[in-house]
Write a protein that holds these residues in place. Structure first.
Motif: not given
Length: 238
Positions: A16-17, A100, A102, A142-146, A148
């Protein structure tokens, strides 16, 4: 009672990041008149504290160093909003962690050695096991994926200290004005048993705020519930 230090599991299957910072913070101190140090650290955070009632809120949004008099003035504005037992230091952070994210996250996430996140379901399981003093606070990630996860930050009160026997014998007392101790975290830590709380299963050290400590009860509950993502290293007491 046995105690453990919590840290990131670098061999974990989770990748993860996360990048970000808390919404508000106190400034650091520029050239303390007593010890001459310029310093500040956000390793002591109170994510439950809402600073919106404070006037000139923008002053708490930009990381910077200020003269000690300005730091002390800003502390006076924050103190009425703090939870019981809270301690301030230059750079102390408040409000939700904003940023952010992800990746694939475990039930527990050690973003830094001093910042611990937990998925809501994992927190509810730990609370159902009777863990003492666990307080999850919302984040603004804020996640850059579905699909989350809902990650909460655990608010960790500063309690407990290292035993003097593991600290340099020639150490100086903390600065009487800004509180700076100027001591490096020892490699072989020893907890001072007389300072450890009986009402908390998870906390950060008062004198070294980068160190998160948990009880043996907390470790056993995590293992019983298969809550991974972090490591536990035994800490001796004296």
């Amino acid at each position: 009672m046995s105690y453990f230090i919590i840290d990131e599991d670098r061999s974990s299957k989770y990748v993860w990041d996360i990048s970000g910072a808390h919404k508000w913070g106190l400034p650091g101190i520029h050239s303390c008149p007593a010890c001459k140090a310029t310093w500040g650290t956000d390793t002591r955070a109170y994510p439950s504290v809402d600073l919106t009632p404070v006037t000139h809120l923008a002053n708490f949004e930009e990381p910077r160093a200020e003269p000690v008099e300005e730091y002390e003035r800003m502390c006076s504005l924050v103190r009425p909003l703090l939870p019981p037992g809270a301690l301030l230091q230059p750079g102390a952070a408040f409000g939700p962690f904003v940023g952010k994210a992800q990746g694939r996250f475990g039930p527990l996430v050690a973003l830094f050695s001093w910042l611990l996140l937990v998925q809501r379901e994992a927190l509810e399981k730990l609370q159902a096991e009777g863990m003492l003093g666990l307080k999850g606070c919302r984040t603004e990630l804020r996640f850059r994926q579905r699909n989350s996860p809902e990650l909460l930050e655990l608010e960790l009160p500063p309690v407990g200290r290292l035993h003097p026997d593991c600290l340099p014998p020639d150490r100086k007392p903390p600065c009487p004005r800004c509180g700076r101790r100027g001591i490096t975290l020892p490699e072989d830590m020893l907890l001072d048993a007389a300072t450890l709380p009986s009402h908390l299963d998870l906390f950060r050290l008062e004198d070294f705020s980068t160190v998160i400590v948990c009880t043996e009860r907390f470790v056993e509950a995590c293992r019983r519930l298969n809550l991974d993502g972090v490591t536990f290293q035994s800490l001796p007491t004296a």
